[in-house]
Design a protein around this motif. Structure first.
Motif, PDB file in Angstrom:
ATOM      1  N   ILE A   1       3.687 -11.591  -2.692  1.00 48.49           N
ATOM      2  CA  ILE A   1       3.012 -10.302  -2.894  1.00 48.49           C
ATOM      3  C   ILE A   1       1.525 -10.526  -3.108  1.00 48.49           C
ATOM      4  N   GLU A   2       1.180 -11.517  -3.904  1.00 42.80           N
ATOM      5  CA  GLU A   2      -0.237 -11.811  -4.161  1.00 42.80           C
ATOM      6  C   GLU A   2      -0.947 -12.160  -2.855  1.00 42.80           C
ATOM      7  N   VAL A   3      -0.300 -12.923  -1.994  1.00 41.90           N
ATOM      8  CA  VAL A   3      -0.897 -13.296  -0.710  1.00 41.90           C
ATOM      9  C   VAL A   3      -1.094 -12.056   0.170  1.00 41.90           C
ATOM     10  N   LYS A   4      -0.080 -11.167   0.218  1.00 42.94           N
ATOM     11  CA  LYS A   4      -0.156  -9.988   1.087  1.00 42.94           C
ATOM     12  C   LYS A   4      -1.095  -8.913   0.566  1.00 42.94           C
ATOM     13  N   PHE A   5      -1.085  -8.660  -0.756  1.00 37.91           N
ATOM     14  CA  PHE A   5      -1.752  -7.483  -1.293  1.00 37.91           C
ATOM     15  C   PHE A   5      -2.855  -7.776  -2.306  1.00 37.91           C
ATOM     16  N   GLY A   6      -2.980  -9.007  -2.764  1.00 43.24           N
ATOM     17  CA  GLY A   6      -3.915  -9.329  -3.838  1.00 43.24           C
ATOM     18  C   GLY A   6      -5.347  -9.483  -3.384  1.00 43.24           C
ATOM     19  N   SER A   7      -6.194  -9.848  -4.331  1.00 44.35           N
ATOM     20  CA  SER A   7      -7.608 -10.141  -4.095  1.00 44.35           C
ATOM     21  C   SER A   7      -8.338  -9.005  -3.388  1.00 44.35           C
ATOM     22  N   GLY A   8      -8.046  -7.776  -3.774  1.00 46.52           N
ATOM     23  CA  GLY A   8      -8.767  -6.631  -3.232  1.00 46.52           C
ATOM     24  C   GLY A   8      -8.448  -6.285  -1.791  1.00 46.52           C
ATOM     25  N   ARG A   9      -7.379  -6.857  -1.255  1.00 46.01           N
ATOM     26  CA  ARG A   9      -7.019  -6.534   0.132  1.00 46.01           C
ATOM     27  C   ARG A   9      -6.623  -5.064   0.226  1.00 46.01           C
ATOM     28  N   LEU A  10      -7.149  -4.411   1.240  1.00 48.41           N
ATOM     29  CA  LEU A  10      -6.784  -3.020   1.489  1.00 48.41           C
ATOM     30  C   LEU A  10      -5.669  -3.027   2.526  1.00 48.41           C
ATOM     31  N   ARG A  11      -4.485  -2.683   2.063  1.00 49.54           N
ATOM     32  CA  ARG A  11      -3.313  -2.710   2.924  1.00 49.54           C
ATOM     33  C   ARG A  11      -2.341  -1.642   2.452  1.00 49.54           C
ATOM     34  N   PRO A  12      -1.880  -0.766   3.349  1.00 49.95           N
ATOM     35  CA  PRO A  12      -0.957   0.287   2.931  1.00 49.95           C
ATOM     36  C   PRO A  12       0.319  -0.292   2.325  1.00 49.95           C
ATOM     37  N   ALA A  13       0.689   0.254   1.163  1.00 48.11           N
ATOM     38  CA  ALA A  13       1.870  -0.253   0.473  1.00 48.11           C
ATOM     39  C   ALA A  13       2.536   0.853  -0.327  1.00 48.11           C
ATOM     40  N   VAL A  14       3.850   0.734  -0.446  1.00 50.06           N
ATOM     41  CA  VAL A  14       4.641   1.595  -1.319  1.00 50.06           C
ATOM     42  C   VAL A  14       5.041   0.725  -2.498  1.00 50.06           C
ATOM     43  N   TYR A  15       4.834   1.262  -3.701  1.00 48.07           N
ATOM     44  CA  TYR A  15       5.114   0.481  -4.902  1.00 48.07           C
ATOM     45  C   TYR A  15       6.133   1.183  -5.784  1.00 48.07           C
ATOM     46  N   PHE A  16       6.855   0.384  -6.547  1.00 46.54           N
ATOM     47  CA  PHE A  16       7.746   0.857  -7.599  1.00 46.54           C
ATOM     48  C   PHE A  16       7.166   0.292  -8.893  1.00 46.54           C
ATOM     49  N   ILE A  17       6.666   1.159  -9.758  1.00 43.21           N
ATOM     50  CA  ILE A  17       6.087   0.766 -11.040  1.00 43.21           C
ATOM     51  C   ILE A  17       6.947   1.375 -12.136  1.00 43.21           C
ATOM     52  N   GLN A  18       7.281   0.576 -13.149  1.00 44.05           N
ATOM     53  CA  GLN A  18       8.149   1.055 -14.225  1.00 44.05           C
ATOM     54  C   GLN A  18       7.431   1.020 -15.567  1.00 44.05           C
ATOM     55  N   GLY A  19       7.656   2.078 -16.339  1.00 41.39           N
ATOM     56  CA  GLY A  19       7.171   2.117 -17.713  1.00 41.39           C
ATOM     57  C   GLY A  19       8.093   1.289 -18.594  1.00 41.39           C
ATOM     58  N   ARG A  20       7.515   0.417 -19.384  1.00 42.31           N
ATOM     59  CA  ARG A  20       8.321  -0.479 -20.226  1.00 42.31           C
ATOM     60  C   ARG A  20       9.125   0.300 -21.269  1.00 42.31           C
ATOM     61  N   ARG A  21       8.523   1.311 -21.880  1.00 45.17           N
ATOM     62  CA  ARG A  21       9.204   2.071 -22.931  1.00 45.17           C
ATOM     63  C   ARG A  21      10.098   3.160 -22.355  1.00 45.17           C
ATOM     64  N   THR A  22       9.559   3.954 -21.422  1.00 50.43           N
ATOM     65  CA  THR A  22      10.316   5.087 -20.873  1.00 50.43           C
ATOM     66  C   THR A  22      11.367   4.662 -19.865  1.00 50.43           C
ATOM     67  N   LYS A  23      11.149   3.521 -19.230  1.00 51.44           N
ATOM     68  CA  LYS A  23      12.012   2.996 -18.157  1.00 51.44           C
ATOM     69  C   LYS A  23      11.923   3.814 -16.876  1.00 51.44           C
ATOM     70  N   LEU A  24      11.076   4.856 -16.852  1.00 51.53           N
ATOM     71  CA  LEU A  24      10.917   5.630 -15.624  1.00 51.53           C
ATOM     72  C   LEU A  24      10.187   4.798 -14.577  1.00 51.53           C
ATOM     73  N   VAL A  25      10.517   5.060 -13.307  1.00 53.82           N
ATOM     74  CA  VAL A  25       9.943   4.316 -12.192  1.00 53.82           C
ATOM     75  C   VAL A  25       9.150   5.281 -11.314  1.00 53.82           C
ATOM     76  N   LYS A  26       7.901   4.929 -11.046  1.00 48.20           N
ATOM     77  CA  LYS A  26       7.059   5.717 -10.136  1.00 48.20           C
ATOM     78  C   LYS A  26       7.150   5.089  -8.761  1.00 48.20           C
ATOM     79  N   ILE A  27       7.494   5.900  -7.783  1.00 52.42           N
ATOM     80  CA  ILE A  27       7.484   5.463  -6.390  1.00 52.42           C
ATOM     81  C   ILE A  27       6.249   6.099  -5.773  1.00 52.42           C
ATOM     82  N   GLY A  28       5.288   5.271  -5.400  1.00 52.16           N
ATOM     83  CA  GLY A  28       4.027   5.798  -4.902  1.00 52.16           C
ATOM     84  C   GLY A  28       3.493   5.001  -3.731  1.00 52.16           C
ATOM     85  N   PHE A  29       2.354   5.459  -3.222  1.00 51.48           N
ATOM     86  CA  PHE A  29       1.693   4.847  -2.076  1.00 51.48           C
ATOM     87  C   PHE A  29       0.237   4.579  -2.426  1.00 51.48           C
TER      88      PHE A  29
END
Length: 120
Positions: free
Chosen positions: A14-42
Motif C-alpha cells: 500500500i505504501e508503494v502504491k499510494f504513499g509519499s504524496g502519490r495522487l492515485r484514485p483509491a477507495v478506502y475503509f477507515i475504522q474508528g477505534r472506539r466506535t468501530k464504525l467504518v467509513k467507505i470513501g474515495f
C-alpha cells in the motif's frame, strides 16, 4: 489465486502504491477505534484524506484496507454493504465487512472484489 499476503506485506505494498504524496484514485475503509464504525470513501490522496478526517474526528481512525478504484467502485461498495449503513458513508463493522477487508489484505484486491460481485 495469489498466495496470501502477510499483514506487513500488504501494508508495504500500500505504501508503494499510494504513499509519499502519490495522487492515485483509491477507495478506502477507515475504522474508528472506539466506535468501530467504518467509513467507505474515495480520494485521490488517501493519506492526506486520512489526516483531514482525523483532524475533525473525536475517535482515533485507522485504515482497514485501501483499493485502487474510483467513485464507481465506492458507490458499488456502498450499495453492497447498504444493510450495515449507520449514516452517510459510515457503516457498522459487520462480519461481512470484516471478511471483505480481511480478504483484500490476504488475497489481494482483485480476488476480494470478485468475491463481492464487482466486475471491471
Amino acid at each position: 489465486m495469489a498466495a496470501p499476503l502477510s499483514h506487513e506485506a500488504y501494508w508495504s505494498s500500500i505504501e508503494v502504491k499510494f504513499g509519499s504524496g502519490r495522487l492515485r484514485p483509491a477507495v478506502y475503509f477507515i475504522q474508528g477505534r472506539r466506535t468501530k464504525l467504518v467509513k467507505i470513501g474515495f480520494s485521490n490522496n488517501v493519506f492526506q484524506r486520512m489526516e483531514g478526517l482525523q483532524t475533525f474526528s473525536p475517535d482515533i481512525l485507522e485504515f482497514r484496507c485501501i483499493l485502487s478504484g474510483g467513485k464507481d467502485l465506492e458507490g458499488y461498495l456502498h450499495e453492497h454493504f447498504a444493510a450495515y449503513r449507520q449514516h452517510g458513508e459510515w457503516f457498522k463493522c459487520s462480519a461481512e465487512v470484516r471478511r471483505f477487508t480481511g480478504s483484500v489484505q490476504s488475497l489481494g484486491e482483485t480476488e476480494a472484489l470478485e468475491r463481492v460481485g464487482w466486475s471491471w
